[in-house]
Write a protein that holds these residues in place. Structure first.
Motif, mmCIF file in Angstrom:
data_model
loop_
_atom_site.group_PDB
_atom_site.id
_atom_site.type_symbol
_atom_site.label_atom_id
_atom_site.label_comp_id
_atom_site.label_asym_id
_atom_site.label_seq_id
_atom_site.Cartn_x
_atom_site.Cartn_y
_atom_site.Cartn_z
ATOM 1 N N PRO A 151 -10.578 1.196 -22.916
ATOM 2 C CA PRO A 151 -11.803 1.137 -22.300
ATOM 3 C C PRO A 151 -12.832 1.772 -22.788
ATOM 4 O O PRO A 151 -14.111 1.377 -22.754
ATOM 5 C CB PRO A 151 -11.355 1.935 -20.805
ATOM 6 N N THR A 152 -12.735 2.926 -23.721
ATOM 7 C CA THR A 152 -13.871 3.504 -24.255
ATOM 8 C C THR A 152 -14.372 2.904 -25.232
ATOM 9 O O THR A 152 -15.470 2.855 -25.677
ATOM 10 C CB THR A 152 -13.503 5.106 -24.625
ATOM 11 N N LYS A 153 -13.277 1.974 -26.202
ATOM 12 C CA LYS A 153 -13.623 1.226 -27.218
ATOM 13 C C LYS A 153 -14.687 0.060 -26.767
ATOM 14 O O LYS A 153 -15.654 -0.391 -27.334
ATOM 15 C CB LYS A 153 -12.423 0.849 -27.768
ATOM 16 N N SER A 176 -21.539 9.037 -28.350
ATOM 17 C CA SER A 176 -20.270 8.198 -27.805
ATOM 18 C C SER A 176 -19.601 8.573 -26.712
ATOM 19 O O SER A 176 -19.719 9.983 -26.494
ATOM 20 C CB SER A 176 -19.552 7.870 -28.985
ATOM 21 N N LEU A 177 -18.821 7.850 -25.948
ATOM 22 C CA LEU A 177 -18.085 8.081 -24.885
ATOM 23 C C LEU A 177 -16.932 9.191 -25.191
ATOM 24 O O LEU A 177 -16.172 8.760 -26.261
ATOM 25 C CB LEU A 177 -17.595 6.688 -24.075
ATOM 26 N N ILE A 178 -16.563 10.029 -24.643
ATOM 27 C CA ILE A 178 -15.305 10.710 -25.031
ATOM 28 C C ILE A 178 -14.112 9.854 -24.483
ATOM 29 O O ILE A 178 -14.068 9.251 -23.702
ATOM 30 C CB ILE A 178 -15.210 11.905 -23.895
ATOM 31 N N GLU A 179 -13.050 9.729 -25.473
ATOM 32 C CA GLU A 179 -11.880 9.200 -25.395
ATOM 33 C C GLU A 179 -10.582 10.021 -25.701
ATOM 34 O O GLU A 179 -10.677 11.268 -26.045
ATOM 35 C CB GLU A 179 -11.962 7.951 -26.209
ATOM 36 N N GLY A 180 -9.523 9.455 -25.528
ATOM 37 C CA GLY A 180 -8.145 9.876 -26.196
ATOM 38 C C GLY A 180 -8.009 11.135 -24.797
ATOM 39 O O GLY A 180 -8.179 11.182 -23.725
ATOM 40 N N ASP A 181 -7.136 12.115 -25.560
ATOM 41 C CA ASP A 181 -6.750 13.201 -24.714
ATOM 42 C C ASP A 181 -7.885 13.849 -24.214
ATOM 43 O O ASP A 181 -7.373 14.416 -22.946
ATOM 44 C CB ASP A 181 -5.775 14.220 -25.575
ATOM 45 N N THR A 182 -8.973 14.074 -24.545
ATOM 46 C CA THR A 182 -10.066 14.939 -23.940
ATOM 47 C C THR A 182 -10.468 14.066 -22.481
ATOM 48 O O THR A 182 -10.690 14.714 -21.522
ATOM 49 C CB THR A 182 -11.297 15.004 -24.903
ATOM 50 N N LEU A 183 -10.573 12.786 -22.816
ATOM 51 C CA LEU A 183 -10.775 11.780 -21.430
ATOM 52 C C LEU A 183 -9.733 12.363 -20.362
ATOM 53 O O LEU A 183 -10.188 12.552 -19.499
ATOM 54 C CB LEU A 183 -10.699 10.220 -22.006
ATOM 55 N N ILE A 184 -8.608 12.126 -20.870
ATOM 56 C CA ILE A 184 -7.379 12.224 -19.687
ATOM 57 C C ILE A 184 -7.267 13.638 -19.319
ATOM 58 O O ILE A 184 -6.857 13.695 -17.901
ATOM 59 C CB ILE A 184 -6.057 11.504 -20.361
ATOM 60 N N PHE A 185 -7.403 14.618 -20.212
ATOM 61 C CA PHE A 185 -6.958 15.882 -19.684
ATOM 62 C C PHE A 185 -7.961 16.959 -19.451
ATOM 63 O O PHE A 185 -7.852 17.883 -18.791
ATOM 64 C CB PHE A 185 -5.906 16.525 -20.843
ATOM 65 N N THR A 186 -9.306 16.275 -19.531
ATOM 66 C CA THR A 186 -10.219 17.285 -19.403
ATOM 67 C C THR A 186 -11.304 16.661 -18.470
ATOM 68 O O THR A 186 -11.926 17.005 -17.338
ATOM 69 C CB THR A 186 -11.259 17.618 -20.744
ATOM 70 N N VAL A 187 -11.949 15.266 -18.907
ATOM 71 C CA VAL A 187 -12.985 14.621 -18.231
ATOM 72 C C VAL A 187 -12.383 14.226 -16.819
ATOM 73 O O VAL A 187 -13.154 14.521 -15.687
ATOM 74 C CB VAL A 187 -13.451 13.347 -18.907
ATOM 75 N N LEU A 188 -11.473 13.617 -16.711
ATOM 76 C CA LEU A 188 -10.799 12.986 -15.309
ATOM 77 C C LEU A 188 -10.436 14.241 -14.459
ATOM 78 O O LEU A 188 -10.617 14.044 -13.254
ATOM 79 C CB LEU A 188 -9.930 12.002 -15.694
ATOM 80 N N PRO A 189 -9.557 15.113 -15.008
ATOM 81 C CA PRO A 189 -9.237 16.157 -14.040
ATOM 82 C C PRO A 189 -10.673 16.816 -13.382
ATOM 83 O O PRO A 189 -10.624 17.388 -12.088
ATOM 84 C CB PRO A 189 -8.450 17.150 -14.819
ATOM 85 N N ALA A 190 -11.613 16.845 -14.083
ATOM 86 C CA ALA A 190 -12.868 17.665 -13.848
ATOM 87 C C ALA A 190 -13.372 16.698 -12.670
ATOM 88 O O ALA A 190 -14.098 17.153 -11.655
ATOM 89 C CB ALA A 190 -13.908 17.697 -15.013
ATOM 90 N N LEU A 191 -13.308 15.459 -12.961
ATOM 91 C CA LEU A 191 -13.829 14.404 -11.901
ATOM 92 C C LEU A 191 -12.831 14.674 -10.566
ATOM 93 O O LEU A 191 -13.784 14.851 -9.370
ATOM 94 C CB LEU A 191 -13.767 13.011 -12.340
ATOM 95 N N PHE A 192 -11.726 14.795 -10.886
ATOM 96 C CA PHE A 192 -10.876 15.015 -9.428
ATOM 97 C C PHE A 192 -11.207 16.121 -8.811
ATOM 98 O O PHE A 192 -11.025 16.137 -7.472
ATOM 99 C CB PHE A 192 -9.253 14.790 -9.816
ATOM 100 N N ASP A 193 -11.588 17.245 -9.424
ATOM 101 C CA ASP A 193 -12.078 18.638 -8.802
ATOM 102 C C ASP A 193 -13.068 18.465 -8.150
ATOM 103 O O ASP A 193 -13.466 19.400 -7.184
ATOM 104 C CB ASP A 193 -12.131 19.574 -10.006
#
Length: 444
Positions: free
Chosen positions: A31-33, A284-301
């Motif tokens: 998706p980020t690509k 550029s958009l954040i991707e990889g482990d930072t996206l999954i373990f930082t960005v999206l959990p911050a969104l869920f919060d």
């Protein structure tokens, strides 16, 4: 010698093979690509290259596998008639085992976040705090848990293990993605995400970096080169039409990658709307482990109580995506031990799981040195070279009449099809050149 397993249905094979291809890369890489490389323009290039490059190599693996009815080592040994084939097969088994060694660590992290979302739902804050505090003991425990989950499925064999669970897990994966897409699409900021994902920037379409990126994504997302498709192909019924079934696998894999993008990119823009940073320093958009373990959990919060349910669903989805790939990886060396070394399946699974877990622990103890190194060594260097070797075996070493005979098993008129007019010379001349150019560009 043990009786070889066989997939009981076409659907079972397609879902198992697509499950092998649908891994974490489809969800956190693709998706980020897309969003960073011209939106829908990248999707179009990716679709084209998936069939121009990845599909012919996929077909080479399926045809070799079903014809020889063997694991990767014996299969390449049979068609080459020499030690070179067997050595290439062993190289493939080592590569896929090393990939699984680092993949199990990432799968363990997915289990950590899934467990944390479950403990948060029921209010166990102390457990949540421990789960979210990175530590070597935590990582070792959850890496072991992920490998136990994988080995439990593989011990069941082809029909009672791999096929049974793929038929359950793949539809669940798709349903979870669709449910999350519907929820996210109604959140503020989602429209900008849909725009970034779906609106094409055709000025980027001939950008060499976009082409290399799309080519790499197409090749690696179908888990080619390491024998997973060859081994799965060896469990296919002789009645199946191979070009058709290969196209089905490619389409399911591409389809899941595309709908994963419909979830991830709008989610990122919803996160941006809620004050979460989604861009790196270079824009550029954040991707990889930072996206999954930082960005999206911050969104869920940021989305209150329902965020806990969304997080639980999302990490369930990530665990399923990881497991459907890991079972195919473990099956490659297990099939070799069962068929070439006459080990009972249960013992072979336990031996390989122990070896891979030991490799995972070595990586974890030397994380800063080994984690990135093993990923580069396997996916950047070894995998494309194995893909190149498979093209050479299928295009130059194996006799054409033997290949045609195998295709005729599932289609008596295979000789008159468009596939047979194009594929033999294509896998002989075009694929090796394209893979070699891609390898050179990615390394240099």
């Amino acid at each position: 010698m043990a009786i070889r397993g066989e997939f009981s249905s076409r659907l079972g094979f397609v879902l198992a093979a697509a499950g092998s291809a649908v891994g974490l890369g489809n969800i956190w890489g693709f998706p980020t690509k897309v969003a960073s490389n011209g939106g829908a323009a990248f999707v179009l290039v990716y679709l084209l290259l998936a069939f121009v490059l990845a599909y012919p190599v996929l077909m080479a693996e399926l045809i070799i596998g079903r014809s020889t009815r063997s694991n990767m080592v014996d299969a390449l040994g049979k068609i080459s008639g020499s030690w070179v084939g067997r050595a290439t097969g062993i190289w493939g088994c080592i590569t896929v085992s090393l990939i699984l060694a680092f993949y199990a660590i990432v799968g363990g992290w997915m289990l950590v976040h899934f467990a944390e979302s479950a403990t948060s739902l029921v209010g166990l804050s102390a457990a949540s705090d421990w789960l979210l505090s990175p530590s070597l003991p935590r990582d070792i425990v959850f890496t072991a848990g992920f490998l136990v989950l994988t080995s439990f499925i593989v011990i069941g064999g082809v029909k009672a293990g791999i096929e049974k669970w793929s038929v359950r897990l793949m539809p669940t994966l798709v349903l979870l993605i669709i449910a999350l897409i519907i929820y996210v699409s109604f959140q503020p900021g989602a429209v900008e995400g849909w725009s970034a994902y779906l609106v094409p920037d055709f000025s980027r379409i001939l950008d060499p970096d976009l082409l290399i990126s799309a080519m790499g994504q197409a090749f690696f997302s179908m888990s080619l080169g390491v024998g997973t498709m060859l081994v799965y192909g060896s469990y296919l019924s002789k009645q199946e039409n191979l070009p058709g079934i290969g196209a089905s696998v490619a389409l399911v894999d591409i389809g899941v990658a595309v709908i994963a993008g419909m979830l991830i990119i709008p989610s990122m823009y919803v996160a941006l709307n809620n004050g979460v940073e989604i861009f790196t320093a270079d824009g550029s958009l954040i991707e990889g482990d930072t996206l999954i373990f930082t960005v999206l959990p911050a969104l869920f919060d940021t989305i209150g109580g329902v965020g806990l349910i969304v997080a639980f669903t999302f990490f369930a989805l990530m665990v399923i995506a990881a497991v459907t790939s890991s079972i195919s990886m473990l099956e490659v060396p297990v099939a070799y031990l069962v068929e070439s070394k006459n080990l009972a399946r249960k013992k072979a699974v336990m031996v390989m799981t122990t070896v891979i877990f030991a490799a995972s622990c070595i990586i974890l103890v030397n994380f800063s040195t080994l984690f990135g190194f093993v990923i580069s060594l396997t996916t950047q260097y070894s995998q494309p070279l194995l893909g190149l070797a498979l093209c050479i075996f299928a295009g130059w070493v194996w006799r054409r009449d033997a290949i045609l005979q195998e295709l005729k098993e599932g289609d008596p008129y295979a000789e008159d099809t468009l596939f047979w007019r194009i594929w033999p010379w294509y896998v002989r001349f075009v694929c090796p050149v394209v893979i070699a150019v891609m390898f050179y560009r990615s390394v240099i």
